[in-house]
Design an enzyme around this catalytic site. Structure first.
Site, PDB file in Angstrom:
ATOM      1  N   ASP A 117      -4.945 -31.206 -46.675  1.00 38.52           N
ATOM      2  CA  ASP A 117      -3.890 -30.592 -47.478  1.00 38.52           C
ATOM      3  C   ASP A 117      -2.980 -31.690 -48.026  1.00 38.52           C
ATOM      4  O   ASP A 117      -2.476 -32.527 -47.273  1.00 38.52           O
ATOM      5  CB  ASP A 117      -3.078 -29.605 -46.632  1.00 38.52           C
ATOM      6  N   HIS A 124       8.493 -29.445 -55.063  1.00 40.43           N
ATOM      7  CA  HIS A 124       8.364 -28.999 -53.671  1.00 40.43           C
ATOM      8  C   HIS A 124       8.753 -30.114 -52.705  1.00 40.43           C
ATOM      9  O   HIS A 124       9.524 -29.894 -51.755  1.00 40.43           O
ATOM     10  CB  HIS A 124       6.941 -28.550 -53.395  1.00 40.43           C
ATOM     11  N   GLU A 190       2.659 -20.799 -48.397  1.00 42.30           N
ATOM     12  CA  GLU A 190       2.602 -21.888 -49.366  1.00 42.30           C
ATOM     13  C   GLU A 190       1.513 -21.540 -50.375  1.00 42.30           C
ATOM     14  O   GLU A 190       0.331 -21.454 -50.019  1.00 42.30           O
ATOM     15  CB  GLU A 190       2.311 -23.228 -48.696  1.00 42.30           C
ATOM     16  N   GLU A 192      -0.996 -22.373 -53.025  1.00 41.24           N
ATOM     17  CA  GLU A 192      -1.690 -23.617 -53.345  1.00 41.24           C
ATOM     18  C   GLU A 192      -2.996 -23.336 -54.083  1.00 41.24           C
ATOM     19  O   GLU A 192      -3.488 -22.202 -54.128  1.00 41.24           O
ATOM     20  CB  GLU A 192      -1.992 -24.406 -52.068  1.00 41.24           C
ATOM     21  N   ASP A 222      -1.375 -21.628 -47.433  1.00 43.44           N
ATOM     22  CA  ASP A 222      -1.245 -22.446 -46.233  1.00 43.44           C
ATOM     23  C   ASP A 222      -0.053 -21.927 -45.427  1.00 43.44           C
ATOM     24  O   ASP A 222       1.053 -22.440 -45.520  1.00 43.44           O
ATOM     25  CB  ASP A 222      -1.046 -23.914 -46.624  1.00 43.44           C
ATOM     26  N   ARG A 226       7.894 -22.719 -40.035  1.00 44.25           N
ATOM     27  CA  ARG A 226       8.821 -23.779 -40.416  1.00 44.25           C
ATOM     28  C   ARG A 226       9.650 -24.309 -39.255  1.00 44.25           C
ATOM     29  O   ARG A 226       9.972 -25.505 -39.223  1.00 44.25           O
ATOM     30  CB  ARG A 226       9.751 -23.274 -41.529  1.00 44.25           C
ATOM     31  N   GLN A 229       7.298 -26.487 -37.287  1.00 43.08           N
ATOM     32  CA  GLN A 229       7.036 -27.671 -38.103  1.00 43.08           C
ATOM     33  C   GLN A 229       8.208 -28.653 -38.065  1.00 43.08           C
ATOM     34  O   GLN A 229       8.019 -29.862 -37.915  1.00 43.08           O
ATOM     35  CB  GLN A 229       6.751 -27.252 -39.551  1.00 43.08           C
ATOM     36  N   LYS A 242       1.112 -25.452 -38.744  1.00 45.82           N
ATOM     37  CA  LYS A 242       0.226 -25.094 -39.850  1.00 45.82           C
ATOM     38  C   LYS A 242      -1.210 -24.799 -39.431  1.00 45.82           C
ATOM     39  O   LYS A 242      -1.982 -24.239 -40.207  1.00 45.82           O
ATOM     40  CB  LYS A 242       0.223 -26.223 -40.891  1.00 45.82           C
ATOM     41  N   THR A 246      -5.112 -20.678 -42.423  1.00 52.44           N
ATOM     42  CA  THR A 246      -5.061 -20.992 -43.850  1.00 52.44           C
ATOM     43  C   THR A 246      -5.987 -19.997 -44.537  1.00 52.44           C
ATOM     44  O   THR A 246      -7.169 -19.922 -44.199  1.00 52.44           O
ATOM     45  CB  THR A 246      -5.539 -22.426 -44.136  1.00 52.44           C
ATOM     46  N   GLU A 347      11.721 -22.703 -49.799  1.00 51.09           N
ATOM     47  CA  GLU A 347      12.448 -23.151 -50.983  1.00 51.09           C
ATOM     48  C   GLU A 347      13.172 -21.998 -51.681  1.00 51.09           C
ATOM     49  O   GLU A 347      14.316 -22.140 -52.111  1.00 51.09           O
ATOM     50  CB  GLU A 347      11.482 -23.788 -51.974  1.00 51.09           C
TER      51      GLU A 347
END
Length: 401
Positions: A117, A124, A190, A192, A222, A226, A229, A242, A246, A347
């Site tokens: 990844d 971002h 996420e 992607e 993904d 948080r 993480q 993570k 996925t 975000e």
């Protein structure tokens, strides 16, 4: 654009200009490969008289290389065309192998080898830097010099529609607090774009032409915890935050279907080292949409990514790491320059400080149990059409306390 004889397909974004590959099964039958045309899947093994499509994954076909991919795509477009002289005969031969999507189960289309990844959106990376390192430098000094990435967990890549169980791990409630083992309170998404490798390389050699190695693209979510993480990622980066899941689409869109979506890519300063300099335009004009419980919350623009997929592949293999058929690498979160164009709740809500307001009066800082997230995307197709990438969706289930 060439019309098709498949009923209703020309009114969908799954025309002969698209033809994504997937793996499906019907009750009591083994999984096999097909292509999507409209709201149907065409069973390829009996149509093309080739048992490579009856293996339960796309890997054996992808390993044949770019010439085989191109020849097969052209043949399928001709067989499905309403304009071909032999269209009536083709329809009679193929229609028994054309199956409504409502009658099939879709599977993970590829046996995933390795999963990498990347972190290729300037917006971002800047946003995450401000959130995780308030008052510090948003971008690390290396970020504009190379596509930053990490090696993920291929064993937890799952097909769209697979439920996502809330993970647990170590997290802290305050910056100076003690860690506890608990379910994540900040489960995130996420949005992607994933790239599926078809042609391998030998150990010690760098990948050559991007289009010689990458078979196609797939939407990817993904999922990220948080709080886990944030506690674990220094100094080695993402791990349990993570690795639990996925999600990828059930459909892989061939690279050739995106020819009309190619753009030069974003200007880069400073100029990258020679091995990362673009020789062809492999930016992609793909428009994405994220919905939460059926309600749109963001529209991330892939066209604004800083690093392009050919550069990701070049960096992934420059040290001699070999590619295998079925390897998957992803772009990292796709984000734009305002909240309505960002690709993660981290975000969009600025780490929960500005919750998303939903039309039913509820709000979300991060995902709650029972929430369903769906990512869709479209891109310019041949002849002025617009094609769709297969959606990727998942619903959150409670985890262990």
């Amino acid at each position: 654009m060439t019309a098709t004889w498949v009923p209703g397909a020309d009114a969908t974004p799954y025309t002969v200009a698209n033809l994504p590959y997937g793996v499906f099964s019907r009750p009591g039958e083994p999984a096999r490969a097909g292509v999507r045309i409209g709201d149907h899947v065409l069973d390829l093994a009996p149509v093309l008289h080739d048992e490579v499509f009856a293996t339960g994954s796309l890997n054996a076909f992808m390993a044949r290389g770019r010439t085989a991919w191109q020849d097969t795509r052209r043949l399928l477009q001709r067989l499905l065309s309403a304009d071909a002289k032999e269209a009536p005969a083709n329809r009679a031969a193929l229609e028994p192998h054309l199956i409504p999507l409502r009658q099939v189960r879709l599977h993970l289309p590829v046996e995933i080898g390795d999963y990498v990844d990347f972190y290729c959106s300037l917006e971002h990376a800047t946003n995450v830097g401000h959130i995780f390192r308030p008052g510090g430098q948003a971008l690390m000094p290396n970020w504009r010099h190379l596509p930053v990435g990490y090696h993920g967990r291929s064993g937890t890549v799952v097909v769209s529609g697979t439920p996502v169980i809330r993970p647990r791990g170590q997290r802290v409630a305050t910056p100076d607090g003690e860690p506890v083992l608990a379910p994540t309170a900040k489960l995130d998404i996420e949005a992607e774009l994933g790239f599926v490798v078809g042609t391998p390389t030998r150990p010690g050699e760098s990948a050559g032409d991007f289009a010689d190695h990458v078979f196609g693209v797939t939407l990817l979510n993904d999922w990220s915890a948080r709080d886990i993480q944030a506690w674990e990622y220094v100094p080695l980066g993402p791990f349990l935050g993570k690795s639990f899941a996925t999600s990828v689409s059930a459909w892989v869109t061939p690279l050739e279907a995106l020819e009309a979506a190619r753009i030069p890519g974003r200007a880069q300063d400073p100029e990258p080292l020679a091995y990362l300099r673009r020789s062809e335009p492999w930016g992609l004009d793909i428009s994405m949409e994220i919905t939460l419980n059926g309600e749109p919350v963001s529209s991330p623009p892939y066209r604004e990514m800083y690093w392009t997929p050919d550069q990701m592949l070049a960096h992934l293999t420059v040290n001699g790491a070999s590619l295998r058929t079925g390897d998957l690498y992803a772009s990292g979160t796709v984000s734009g320059d305002e909240p309505a164009r960002r690709g993660s709740l981290l975000e969009i809500t600025w780490n929960g400080a500005e919750p998303v307001k939903l039309s039913d009066g509820q709000s979300r800082s991060f995902l709650e149990d029972g929430d369903t997230v769906t990512i869709t995307a479209t891109a310019p197709g041949a002849g002025g059409t617009r094609i769709a990438l297969g959606e990727v969706t998942g619903t959150i289930l409670p985890g262990l306390a």
